[in-house]
Design an enzyme around this catalytic site. Structure first.
Site, PDB file in Angstrom:
ATOM      1  N   ASP A 268       0.862  -1.176   0.000  1.00  0.00           N
ATOM      2  CA  ASP A 268       0.000   0.000   0.000  1.00  0.00           C
ATOM      3  C   ASP A 268       0.912   1.244   0.000  1.00  0.00           C
ATOM      4  O   ASP A 268       2.137   1.140   0.077  1.00  0.00           O
ATOM      5  CB  ASP A 268      -0.968  -0.018   1.188  1.00  0.00           C
ATOM      6  CG  ASP A 268      -2.213   0.833   0.912  1.00  0.00           C
ATOM      7  OD1 ASP A 268      -2.144   1.718   0.034  1.00  0.00           O
ATOM      8  OD2 ASP A 268      -3.244   0.636   1.565  1.00  0.00           O
TER       9      ASP A 268
HETATM   10  C1  BGC Z   1      -5.181   3.086   0.116  1.00  0.00           C
HETATM   11  C2  BGC Z   1      -5.302   2.107  -1.024  1.00  0.00           C
HETATM   12  C3  BGC Z   1      -5.216   2.825  -2.340  1.00  0.00           C
HETATM   13  C4  BGC Z   1      -3.896   3.586  -2.386  1.00  0.00           C
HETATM   14  C5  BGC Z   1      -3.673   4.315  -3.692  1.00  0.00           C
HETATM   15  C6  BGC Z   1      -3.985   4.003  -0.031  1.00  0.00           C
HETATM   16  O1  BGC Z   1      -4.002   5.014   0.886  1.00  0.00           O
HETATM   17  O2  BGC Z   1      -5.123   2.398   1.341  1.00  0.00           O
HETATM   18  O3  BGC Z   1      -6.510   1.404  -0.913  1.00  0.00           O
HETATM   19  O4  BGC Z   1      -5.339   1.932  -3.399  1.00  0.00           O
HETATM   20  O5  BGC Z   1      -3.890   4.535  -1.332  1.00  0.00           O
HETATM   21  O6  BGC Z   1      -4.528   5.382  -3.818  1.00  0.00           O
END
Ligand code: BGC
Length: 767
Positions: A268
């Site tokens: 993530d």
């Molecule tokens: C989230 C993800 C997301 C990623 C990209 C993160 O903060 O937890 O679910 O895909 O950002 O935007």
């Protein structure tokens, strides 16, 4: 057609030509937030990333959704980098790109996996048209605490429903096989347990037992892997103290080993560097080394680094240290090679080497396809859940209802109609409830509007405020609002109308990431407005726009009808109006147990039986412990009756499939939409099992008087579970109860006995 072998050979040839830096580059993904000036480091990012791409130090970007921009960046990668390896563009295609569909929780409420597949097929088509190759979706985290804002992104509390929705969405994004035209890679997330954050507080710690992990949280991931997901994203949070991006046991042993996942794993956002913030890794070398050794393939990086004092500076991610780690002998180059191969193979399978660019003209027409909007409307109609309908006030009788007061801050709020996680949408063409009501009511009915109270605000800004700012040029400017006068005007309008449709709930930044709540109240003065309108005596229809259950104890006493419409998307307002007028039939069912109050959460239907089951509704002395509306509940216009529940046998072997038939009859004079649900319960075994568990369902439509016999097949694998006593998956000989009906409270019952097999069960059932 390129065969797998030739793709593999091309991967090997490329790999042999790569430097360590280029290998690390293919494993580095960067946010590309061109235009975002908050924090200011982001504004300078464009130049930095262009040069990283040119140098082969960035293999993937996220957050670019403009076809001109994806083409520009791709030209740098293909024409200006040494090996010309195209970039992989990822994006949060959560519930649509331009055409916005109902939020994922709503799609789960349709109990219609085919619909979910169709929706993500369209989302993939729009994404691919602008140059996006990969969706960070579906979110398949089980969510049992509605204080957690991200409950809106998943399929709710149940592993079986969650698994069905996960697989359907993977099929929708990817098509028959990875590389199908107009499709993209699915990236189920967040592996694993993110939804179990303590107190429903986003990002807080997670402590999960192995039995809960395997029986509840793992099944949707297993289904997504089985459906062929090309990618999986690890979780920010750590289970039992080990952060997701570096949990070797879970990502390598369980996900790759046991589930057989063969795609690539991405962290993530900034989660590799945050291994340091978690007080897990010593420094960025340690963080990168431990992540890649745990089995992570790609680092998602902000491209800005957070110093100890939380200030940010532009810079490469932790994986930029991998070449040194290989040279120093702390990481085996073979690990990098395996990860790079997975990424290159996907780029080849997607055809990016042959077709790196998109046709910008074609993108325009794909994004504006009326057919896509039509599916968005159908999806919104099928997702809405009718919770309450006193005296059949709905659908409206046009001969009685001549004037409608549409009231509430969300009735004409386009962002609230769309919900969170939309960045490339078209606000202009979003149909609000007010607009939908005007269109469907027709010219001879009076439809008037009063917001009554202002749109509720968060106490603190959303972490997405800067991104939302980007699309603010299309957002309506809020005019000055005289609270007292508007409140009175709304009440007056209600008293001079035949019906009041109140559109209340949550603003879109009140759910999603960084949007946990400490209460489930209707935010702001909305309940007060509802009470004042109800006091006029005009029947109140409450249309709730939200991404989670809200406390409806008072509202349910005052409103004649309640429709949970979630954040229904681009055509949401039209869908809602068609439901209220009976041009469409509600048939959605709750994908979670709707609590009475926040004090009850987490509240699940599939709980264990205690030593005092007879007092289970009396656990609190000040409130009932049952939900306000049970899991699987939802009304339709009309009524169904279930009968003739028959089992093919009441004694089966351990590895046998149970065949069940049930009759469902429409006993009303209107067509009905119904979801027949089958629940199972094991009475004794090597661990106590939940009082009920969903094992099969089917959504059907029945014309007045129509009867259907529904066949269900319950394979032995549906009885398999992880027993803590055994430390293994088991299948128990036992007595089982089976119920079939309209909700998790179904009463039509049968039982059967499972005996030790005369032959050994297939090993696949036990591992
Ligand atoms: C989230 C993800 C997301 C990623 C990209 C993160 O903060 O937890 O679910 O895909 O950002 O935007």
């Amino acid at each position: 057609m390129t065969t797998k072998e030739t793709l593999q050979q091309r991967v090997d040839t490329l790999l042999a030509a790569m430097t360590l830096e280029e290998k690390a580059g293919q494993l580095s993904q960067y946010f590309y937030l061109s235009g975002v000036t908050e924090p200011p480091e982001m504004a300078a990012q464009t130049e930095f990333l262009d040069s990283e791409i040119r140098a082969g130090r960035a293999g993937s970007l996220l957050f670019v959704s403009n076809p001109g921009e994806t083409n520009r960046l791709q030209h740098i990668a293909v024409e200006e980098s040494r090996l010309g390896i195209p970039l992989l563009f990822g994006f949060d295609v959560i519930h649509g790109l331009r055409t916005i569909f109902p939020v994922p929780l709503a799609l789960a409420a349709s109990w219609d996996p085919q619909l979910a597949e169709q929706v993500q097929t369209i989302a993939a088509r729009e994404a691919r048209a602008v140059g996006i190759h990969w969706a960070f979706a579906p979110m398949v985290d089980i969510a049992r605490d509605p204080r957690w804002g991200r409950i809106v992104e998943g399929a709710g509390e149940d592993p079986y429903l969650g698994a069905c929705m996960a697989a359907a969405q993977v099929r929708g994004f990817q098509g028959e096989a990875l590389g199908s035209p107009d499709r993209i890679i699915a990236g189920p997330k967040h592996f694993i347990g993110y939804g179990a954050a303590l107190g429903g507080r986003d990002y807080d710690e997670v402590n999960l037992s192995e039995s809960e992990l395997r029986n509840v949280y793992l099944p949707p991931f297993a289904a997504a892997v089985e459906a062929g997901a090309g990618n999986i994203m690890t979780s920010y949070v750590g289970i039992n103290g080990v952060p997701g991006a570096a949990d070797r046991q879970l990502i390598t042993e369980v996900l790759r080993g046991e589930l057989g996942f063969d795609g690539f794993l991405v962290s993530d956002a900034n989660a590799v560097l945050d291994l340091i913030t978690h007080r897990f890794a010593r420094d960025d070398h340690d963080a990168a080394t431990r992540a890649i050794c745990a089995g992570l393939d790609m680092e998602m990086s902000f491209g800005v680094r957070s110093a100890e004092d939380f200030t940010l500076k532009l810079g490469a991610g932790a994986f930029a240290t991998l070449p040194d780690a290989v040279r120093a002998g702390s990481v085996d180059e073979h690990l990098l090679d395996e990860a790079v191969k997975r990424v290159l193979l996907l780029k080849l399978r997607l055809g990016l080497f042959e077709h790196p660019y998109v046709d910008e003209e074609r993108a325009k027409s794909t994004l504006n396809s009326p057919g896509h909007r039509e599916i968005a409307r159908i999806a919104a109609e099928r997702s809405a859940v009718l919770l309450h309908n006193e005296g059949g006030v709905l659908p409206f009788d046009r001969s009685v209802v001549r004037s409608i007061a549409v009231i509430g801050p969300l009735a004409d709020d386009k962002p609230a109609t769309l919900g969170p996680w939309v960045f490339a949408h078209d606000l202009e063409t979003t149909v609000t409830v007010l607009e939908g009501m005007r269109r469907v009511a027709g010219a001879d009915m009076r439809v008037e509007y009063a917001p009554g109270v202002p749109t509720p605000k968060r106490r603190i800004p959303s972490p997405f405020a800067a991104l939302e700012q980007q699309s603010a040029d299309t957002a309506p400017q809020s005019a000055p609002f005289d609270e007292q006068a508007e409140f009175e005007r709304a009440v007056e309008l209600a008293s001079s109308s035949d019906i009041a449709v109140l559109v209340l709930g949550e603003a879109p930044d009140m759910n999603g990431e960084g949007a946990s709540r400490s209460t489930l109240d209707l935010p702001g003065r909305q309940l007060e407005l509802l009470e004042a309108v109800a006091a006029t005596g005009t029947p109140v229809i409450l249309v709730l726009l939200s991404g989670r259950p809200l406390d409806l104890r008072c509202a349910a006493k005052q409103a004649a009808a309640i429709l949970a419409a979630w954040h229904p998307g681009t055509e949401g307002g039209l869908a809602i109006a068609r439901l209220l007028f009976g041009d469409a039939t509600p048939g959605g069912k709750l994908p979670f147990s709707w609590p009475r109050s926040v004090g009850q959460v987490p509240l699940i239907y599939s709980h264990l039986r205690s030593h005092q089951p007879q007092t289970s509704s009396m656990r609190y002395w000040d409130e009932e412990s049952t939900p306000l509306y049970p899991f699987g509940f939802g009304l339709t216009y009309g009524e169904v009756a279930y009968s003739n529940l028959t089992l093919h046998s009441t004694l089966i072997d351990l590895d046998d499939t149970l065949k069940v038939n049930v009759e469902v009859r429409n006993i009303s004079s209107r067509p009905v939409e119904e979801v027949a649900q089958l629940y199972l319960h094991q009475r004794y075994g090597r661990a106590a099992r939940p009082v009920r568990e969903l094992k099969a369902f089917e959504r059907i439509r029945l014309e007045p008087g129509e009867t259907r016999t529904l066949p269900f097949e319950i394979p032995a694998s549906a009885r398999r579970y992880w027993s803590s006593a055994e430390g293994a998956y088991v299948l128990d000989p036992s007595t089982f109860d089976v119920w079939v009906g309209s909700a998790s409270t179904a009463e039509l019952h049968a039982e059967f006995l499972v005996q030790e097999s005369t032959s050994e069960p297939p090993t696949a059932l036990l591992n």
